[in-house]
Motif scaffolding. Structure first.
Motif, short mmCIF file in Angstrom:
data_model
loop_
_atom_site.label_atom_id
_atom_site.label_comp_id
_atom_site.label_asym_id
_atom_site.label_seq_id
_atom_site.Cartn_x
_atom_site.Cartn_y
_atom_site.Cartn_z
N ASN A 77 -21.64 38.91 26.49
CA ASN A 77 -20.60 39.97 26.25
C ASN A 77 -19.30 39.42 25.61
O ASN A 77 -19.50 38.36 24.72
N ARG A 78 -18.25 40.25 25.82
CA ARG A 78 -16.96 39.71 24.97
C ARG A 78 -16.22 38.64 25.31
O ARG A 78 -15.78 38.43 26.73
N HIS A 103 -21.44 37.97 22.47
CA HIS A 103 -22.67 37.56 22.54
C HIS A 103 -22.79 36.19 21.76
O HIS A 103 -23.70 35.95 21.18
N HIS A 172 -31.23 40.04 26.96
CA HIS A 172 -30.59 41.37 26.54
C HIS A 172 -31.99 42.07 26.18
O HIS A 172 -32.01 42.76 25.06
N TYR A 174 -34.27 45.50 26.18
CA TYR A 174 -34.11 46.77 26.38
C TYR A 174 -35.28 47.53 26.82
O TYR A 174 -36.30 47.25 26.29
N ASP A 244 -21.58 51.01 29.63
CA ASP A 244 -21.66 49.76 28.84
C ASP A 244 -20.59 48.90 29.69
O ASP A 244 -19.61 48.71 29.24
N GLU A 301 -28.04 43.40 31.80
CA GLU A 301 -27.90 42.20 31.33
C GLU A 301 -27.09 41.20 32.61
O GLU A 301 -25.93 41.57 32.90
#
Ligand code: BGC
Length: 340
Positions: A77-78, A103, A172, A174, A244, A301
């Motif tokens: 993540n950020r 990421h 990650h 999906y 998100d 995640e």
């Protein structure tokens, strides 16, 4: 238990291999990005269903990105302002203009080719991240082991650094429990064991507030279809164009998802305090194993809270020199029991 190795593709002169782990489910992982390529689960009629999205060749995997199935590192993540301070020194991390570091940077673990070896019932993928790579201090010796135990995919992360650093890996993948070719996860039912989530600012950096899910469309304590409230008029949902968000987990049993169409249930267990529930809002309309698009897959995640590197109230991602990092997340598949 059988592990099979086969050639997958060549990426910039390096051969990429696919390892297939066969138990009650069949999971394939690639050495490119230590990436889950497919997860095949028998549905309620005994038909094999692949519940993990991905692209079919190395170039597409790297170019089309979206981190499909990838091991994300060094930092999931950020990171706000794309910088952090450790031991009094400030580190500036690569980022796209106007965006936060995401990421692990432009060339994170998802784009690295890992070494792999069969290790007992699983496959261990290994990568040494050089001191300074993507802006992070310390040489980080990292491995991720994938094992199929019955119908559970276990993912174990191990790492050690030769200098103090920060570290927060995740996976990650999906998922679409209808099958990766279904096109939409909106009818997948989700339940997340979290009373709180982290609202973010416009840059999707947590504001620091730990907010109750109660009376919000982010409440997944009781199972509901992902699509039920996804477009609700809610400021936090609008920022992410859907789900998100980091959920602050109540316990190790993070989440349970379910498909009515296939009867497939997936539970997520983790030792991490958070899970990013991402409803695939930015998946581009592109062809992989099938044609994907917006909300064709969802991610769970598992992670430390986003931007924990700059938030002293969140669990710390600092990994001290010589300390051994270990973390485990598992995705367990089953079929929904018919109601008596
Ligand atoms: C993030 C999303 C991002 C996506 C990229 C997710 O983990 O939470 O904001 O767009 O990864 O594929």
């Amino acid at each position: 238990m059988m592990v099979q190795k086969e050639y997958f593709d060549t990426y910039r002169g390096t051969d990429i291999f696919k390892y297939t782990l066969q138990g009650d489910i069949t999971v394939s992982v690639l050495t490119l990005g230590a990436r889950v390529y497919s997860i095949i689960v028998p549905d309620k009629n005994g038909r094999p269903v692949d519940v993990a999205l991905n692209y079919t060749n190395a170039e597409d995997i790297v170019q089309k990105s979206s981190y499909m199935g990838a091991t994300v590192g060094r930092f999931g993540n950020r990171i706000g302002n794309s910088c952090f301070t450790l031991n009094g020194k400030t580190y500036h991390l690569p980022h796209a203009e106007g965006k936060a570091h995401l990421h692990g940077g432009f060339c994170g673990f998802d784009k690295k080719v890992f070494d792999a070896e069969i290790d007992g019932d699983g496959v261990r993928m290994h990568y040494v991240s050089a001191d300074g790579e993507e802006g992070y201090p310390g040489t980080l010796d990292f491995s991720v082991k994938f094992t199929v135990v019955g119908s559970t995919l276990e993912i174990e992360y191990s790492a050690e650094s030769d200098a103090d650093t920060v570290f927060n890996p995740t996976n990650h993948s999906y998922f679409n429990l209808n099958g990766q070719d279904d096109g939409s996860i909106l009818d997948n039912v989700m339940q997340i064991n979290a009373d709180y989530y982290l609202p973010t600012d416009r840059m999707q950096i947590p504001t620091g507030e730990i907010k109750s899910v109660e009376h919000t469309p982010l409440d997944f304590r009781t199972p509901k279809a992902i699509g039920r409230d996804i477009d609700a008029d809610d400021a936090d949902l609008k920022i992410g164009s859907g789900y998100d968000h980091n959920y602050c987990l109540n316990d190790r049993h993070a989440a349970t998802a379910y498909s009515e169409k296939t009867g497939i249930v997936m539970e997520c267990f983790t030792d991490r305090p958070g899970v990013q529930f991402y409803s695939g809002n930015f998946i581009a309309a592109q062809t992989g194993k099938s044609l994907y698009g917006r909300r064709a897959g969802f991610c769970l995640e598992t992670q430390l809270y986003p931007d924990c590197v700059n938030k002293p109230d969140f669990a710390s991602p600092v990994l001290r020199q010589g300390e051994k990092f270990y973390s485990k997340t598992a995705y367990r598949f089953s079929l929904k029991k018919p109601l008596a």
